[in-house]
Design a protein around this motif. Structure first.
Motif, PDB file in Angstrom:
ATOM      1  N   GLN A  39       4.015   5.148  -2.848  1.00 57.04           N
ATOM      2  CA  GLN A  39       5.111   5.326  -2.352  1.00 57.04           C
ATOM      3  C   GLN A  39       5.733   6.230  -1.686  1.00 57.04           C
ATOM      4  OE1 GLN A  39       7.880   4.175  -5.664  1.00 57.04           O
ATOM      5  NE2 GLN A  39       9.838   3.863  -4.912  1.00 57.04           N
ATOM      6  N   ALA A  40       6.130   6.106  -0.824  1.00 54.57           N
ATOM      7  CA  ALA A  40       6.210   7.428   0.679  1.00 54.57           C
ATOM      8  C   ALA A  40       8.145   7.374   0.099  1.00 54.57           C
ATOM      9  CB  ALA A  40       6.143   6.704   2.245  1.00 54.57           C
ATOM     10  N   PRO A  41       9.137   8.130  -0.216  1.00 52.67           N
ATOM     11  CA  PRO A  41      10.295   8.703  -0.014  1.00 52.67           C
ATOM     12  C   PRO A  41      10.382   7.550   1.245  1.00 52.67           C
ATOM     13  CG  PRO A  41       9.346  11.134   1.027  1.00 52.67           C
ATOM     14  CD  PRO A  41       8.229   9.393   0.989  1.00 52.67           C
ATOM     15  N   GLN A  44       8.936   1.888   0.135  1.00 51.54           N
ATOM     16  CA  GLN A  44       8.629   0.537  -1.294  1.00 51.54           C
ATOM     17  C   GLN A  44       7.087   1.040  -1.450  1.00 51.54           C
ATOM     18  OE1 GLN A  44       9.424  -3.705  -1.042  1.00 51.54           O
ATOM     19  NE2 GLN A  44      11.503  -3.794  -1.873  1.00 51.54           N
ATOM     20  N   ARG A  45       6.865   0.982  -2.902  1.00 51.18           N
ATOM     21  CA  ARG A  45       5.315   1.312  -3.612  1.00 51.18           C
ATOM     22  C   ARG A  45       5.219  -0.264  -2.885  1.00 51.18           C
ATOM     23  NH1 ARG A  45       4.458   2.751  -9.119  1.00 51.18           N
ATOM     24  NH2 ARG A  45       6.307   3.972  -9.106  1.00 51.18           N
ATOM     25  N   GLU A  46       3.695   0.329  -1.943  1.00 55.83           N
ATOM     26  CA  GLU A  46       2.474  -0.580  -1.214  1.00 55.83           C
ATOM     27  C   GLU A  46       0.557  -0.193  -2.056  1.00 55.83           C
ATOM     28  OE1 GLU A  46       2.158  -0.264   2.391  1.00 55.83           O
ATOM     29  OE2 GLU A  46       1.570   2.185   2.223  1.00 55.83           O
ATOM     30  N   LEU A  47       0.402  -1.249  -2.580  1.00 61.42           N
ATOM     31  CA  LEU A  47      -1.338  -1.827  -2.706  1.00 61.42           C
ATOM     32  C   LEU A  47      -1.700  -0.751  -1.967  1.00 61.42           C
ATOM     33  CD1 LEU A  47      -3.128  -2.557  -5.016  1.00 61.42           C
ATOM     34  CD2 LEU A  47      -3.237  -4.460  -3.441  1.00 61.42           C
ATOM     35  N   VAL A  48      -2.557  -0.016  -1.946  1.00 58.24           N
ATOM     36  CA  VAL A  48      -3.969   1.008  -0.917  1.00 58.24           C
ATOM     37  C   VAL A  48      -4.935   0.026  -1.037  1.00 58.24           C
ATOM     38  CG1 VAL A  48      -4.688   2.702  -0.011  1.00 58.24           C
ATOM     39  CG2 VAL A  48      -2.290   2.842  -0.958  1.00 58.24           C
ATOM     40  N   ALA A  49      -5.509  -0.118  -2.258  1.00 61.02           N
ATOM     41  CA  ALA A  49      -6.362  -0.676  -2.330  1.00 61.02           C
ATOM     42  C   ALA A  49      -6.925  -0.945  -3.678  1.00 61.02           C
ATOM     43  CB  ALA A  49      -8.094   0.073  -1.954  1.00 61.02           C
ATOM     44  N   GLY A  50      -7.689  -2.275  -4.144  1.00 56.27           N
ATOM     45  CA  GLY A  50      -7.988  -2.631  -5.699  1.00 56.27           C
ATOM     46  C   GLY A  50      -9.564  -2.840  -5.678  1.00 56.27           C
ATOM     47  N   ILE A  51      -9.618  -2.580  -7.082  1.00 56.12           N
ATOM     48  CA  ILE A  51     -11.180  -3.341  -7.793  1.00 56.12           C
ATOM     49  C   ILE A  51     -10.937  -3.581  -8.516  1.00 56.12           C
ATOM     50  CG2 ILE A  51     -11.751  -1.801  -8.880  1.00 56.12           C
ATOM     51  CD1 ILE A  51     -14.957  -1.164  -8.386  1.00 56.12           C
ATOM     52  N   SER A  52     -11.822  -5.842  -8.747  1.00 53.56           N
ATOM     53  CA  SER A  52     -11.161  -6.239  -9.443  1.00 53.56           C
ATOM     54  C   SER A  52     -12.247  -5.716 -11.125  1.00 53.56           C
ATOM     55  CB  SER A  52     -11.913  -7.779  -9.190  1.00 53.56           C
ATOM     56  OG  SER A  52     -13.283  -7.613  -8.981  1.00 53.56           O
ATOM     57  N   PRO A  87      -0.538  11.822   8.719  1.00 55.79           N
ATOM     58  CA  PRO A  87       0.954  12.478   8.592  1.00 55.79           C
ATOM     59  C   PRO A  87       2.008  11.317   7.107  1.00 55.79           C
ATOM     60  CG  PRO A  87       0.836  12.943  10.383  1.00 55.79           C
ATOM     61  CD  PRO A  87      -0.932  11.818  10.288  1.00 55.79           C
ATOM     62  N   GLU A  88       2.197  10.008   8.148  1.00 56.87           N
ATOM     63  CA  GLU A  88       2.448   8.834   7.786  1.00 56.87           C
ATOM     64  C   GLU A  88       1.874   8.284   6.396  1.00 56.87           C
ATOM     65  OE1 GLU A  88       1.158   8.848  10.231  1.00 56.87           O
ATOM     66  OE2 GLU A  88       0.158   6.651  11.365  1.00 56.87           O
ATOM     67  N   GLU A  89       0.884   8.361   5.934  1.00 55.93           N
ATOM     68  CA  GLU A  89       0.133   7.678   4.304  1.00 55.93           C
ATOM     69  C   GLU A  89       0.574   9.750   3.841  1.00 55.93           C
ATOM     70  OE1 GLU A  89      -3.826   7.776   5.628  1.00 55.93           O
ATOM     71  OE2 GLU A  89      -3.598   5.966   5.490  1.00 55.93           O
ATOM     72  N   THR A  90       1.543  10.713   3.653  1.00 54.08           N
ATOM     73  CA  THR A  90       2.091  11.236   2.613  1.00 54.08           C
ATOM     74  C   THR A  90       2.973  10.155   2.137  1.00 54.08           C
ATOM     75  OG1 THR A  90       2.571  13.375   3.768  1.00 54.08           O
ATOM     76  CG2 THR A  90       4.208  13.258   2.070  1.00 54.08           C
ATOM     77  N   ALA A  91       2.728  10.422   0.833  1.00 56.99           N
ATOM     78  CA  ALA A  91       3.381   9.415  -0.595  1.00 56.99           C
ATOM     79  C   ALA A  91       2.865   9.924  -1.378  1.00 56.99           C
ATOM     80  CB  ALA A  91       2.967   8.530  -0.293  1.00 56.99           C
ATOM     81  N   VAL A  92       3.411   9.764  -3.012  1.00 62.97           N
ATOM     82  CA  VAL A  92       2.888   9.766  -4.141  1.00 62.97           C
ATOM     83  C   VAL A  92       2.567   8.680  -4.273  1.00 62.97           C
ATOM     84  CG1 VAL A  92       2.905   9.858  -6.657  1.00 62.97           C
ATOM     85  CG2 VAL A  92       5.167  10.507  -5.345  1.00 62.97           C
ATOM     86  N   TYR A  93       0.691   8.634  -4.756  1.00 65.18           N
ATOM     87  CA  TYR A  93      -0.236   7.925  -4.719  1.00 65.18           C
ATOM     88  C   TYR A  93      -0.144   7.228  -6.809  1.00 65.18           C
ATOM     89  CZ  TYR A  93      -1.904   8.330  -0.632  1.00 65.18           C
ATOM     90  OH  TYR A  93      -1.433   8.261   1.103  1.00 65.18           O
ATOM     91  N   TYR A  94      -0.250   6.780  -7.286  1.00 62.61           N
ATOM     92  CA  TYR A  94      -0.098   6.141  -8.631  1.00 62.61           C
ATOM     93  C   TYR A  94      -1.221   5.129  -8.590  1.00 62.61           C
ATOM     94  CZ  TYR A  94       4.283   7.020  -8.300  1.00 62.61           C
ATOM     95  OH  TYR A  94       6.192   7.640  -8.345  1.00 62.61           O
ATOM     96  N   CYS A  95      -2.022   5.273  -9.906  1.00 63.09           N
ATOM     97  CA  CYS A  95      -3.351   4.213 -10.115  1.00 63.09           C
ATOM     98  C   CYS A  95      -2.489   2.978 -11.621  1.00 63.09           C
ATOM     99  CB  CYS A  95      -4.252   4.966 -11.421  1.00 63.09           C
ATOM    100  SG  CYS A  95      -5.351   4.587 -11.836  1.00 63.09           S
ATOM    101  N   ASN A  96      -2.691   2.460 -10.738  1.00 60.39           N
ATOM    102  CA  ASN A  96      -2.275   0.684 -12.107  1.00 60.39           C
ATOM    103  C   ASN A  96      -3.494   0.213 -12.445  1.00 60.39           C
ATOM    104  OD1 ASN A  96      -2.004  -2.224 -11.459  1.00 60.39           O
ATOM    105  ND2 ASN A  96      -0.243  -1.390 -12.164  1.00 60.39           N
ATOM    106  N   ALA A  97      -3.450  -0.518 -13.352  1.00 59.97           N
ATOM    107  CA  ALA A  97      -4.372  -0.842 -14.549  1.00 59.97           C
ATOM    108  C   ALA A  97      -3.653  -2.170 -14.922  1.00 59.97           C
ATOM    109  CB  ALA A  97      -5.176  -0.173 -15.894  1.00 59.97           C
ATOM    110  N   GLN A 110       0.856  13.535  -6.245  1.00 61.71           N
ATOM    111  CA  GLN A 110       1.705  13.766  -4.529  1.00 61.71           C
ATOM    112  C   GLN A 110       0.240  14.234  -3.613  1.00 61.71           C
ATOM    113  OE1 GLN A 110       4.942  13.764  -3.478  1.00 61.71           O
ATOM    114  NE2 GLN A 110       3.781  13.921  -1.556  1.00 61.71           N
ATOM    115  N   VAL A 111       0.504  13.174  -2.426  1.00 60.96           N
ATOM    116  CA  VAL A 111      -0.478  13.715  -1.057  1.00 60.96           C
ATOM    117  C   VAL A 111       0.268  14.454  -0.406  1.00 60.96           C
ATOM    118  CG1 VAL A 111      -2.419  12.585   0.016  1.00 60.96           C
ATOM    119  CG2 VAL A 111      -2.462  12.257  -2.424  1.00 60.96           C
ATOM    120  N   THR A 112       0.269  15.186   0.593  1.00 63.30           N
ATOM    121  CA  THR A 112       1.251  16.086   2.031  1.00 63.30           C
ATOM    122  C   THR A 112      -0.169  15.619   2.635  1.00 63.30           C
ATOM    123  OG1 THR A 112       2.517  16.363   0.021  1.00 63.30           O
ATOM    124  CG2 THR A 112       2.859  17.124   2.451  1.00 63.30           C
ATOM    125  N   VAL A 113       0.078  15.022   3.701  1.00 61.64           N
ATOM    126  CA  VAL A 113      -1.282  15.135   5.287  1.00 61.64           C
ATOM    127  C   VAL A 113      -0.226  15.924   6.231  1.00 61.64           C
ATOM    128  CG1 VAL A 113      -2.067  14.239   6.911  1.00 61.64           C
ATOM    129  CG2 VAL A 113      -1.898  12.924   4.409  1.00 61.64           C
TER     130      VAL A 113
END
Length: 115
Positions: A39-41, A44-52, A87-97, A110-113
């Motif tokens: 989620q960037a400032p 909206q929060r967006e899915l980056v990657a998932g594993i089933s 640079p546009e991938e600067t965001a807070v990265y969240y893990c989800n289960a 936080q990831v800052t590019v």
């Protein structure tokens, strides 16, 4: 129930790499579908990657070929290897289960590019 703690974020130059970790406790990550979101400032929060649970993976189109999600069952940890960061991938990265009707989130890292 599972508790998730992310780590590995930081400042990286454009084109650089980072590996995020999501350490789980309480339940085994193998019984959950796991995902990394960001989620960037002002966005909206967006899915980056998932594993089933069967270890099939899916990625946002914008990260295909650059990011890799993986799961280490012995360490009960999920990783996100990020290469060629922009640079546009600067965001807070969240893990989800996710499992059945339940969703669990970590606190984010936080990831800052930036150069």
């Amino acid at each position: 129930q599972v508790q998730l703690v992310e780590s590995g974020g930081g400042l990286v130059q454009p084109g650089g790499s980072l590996r995020l970790s999501c350490a789980a406790s309480g339940d085994a990550v193998s019984i959950y579908s796991m995902g990394w979101y960001r989620q960037a400032p002002g966005k909206q929060r967006e899915l980056v990657a998932g594993i089933s649970t069967s270890d099939s993976t899916n990625y946002a189109d914008s990260v295909k070929g650059r990011f890799t999600i993986s799961r280490d069952k012995a360490k009960n940890t999920v990783y996100l290897q990020m290469n060629s960061l922009k640079p546009e991938e600067t965001a807070v990265y969240y893990c989800n289960a996710g499992r059945l009707l339940y969703q669990f989130w970590g606190q984010g890292t936080q990831v800052t590019v930036s150069s």
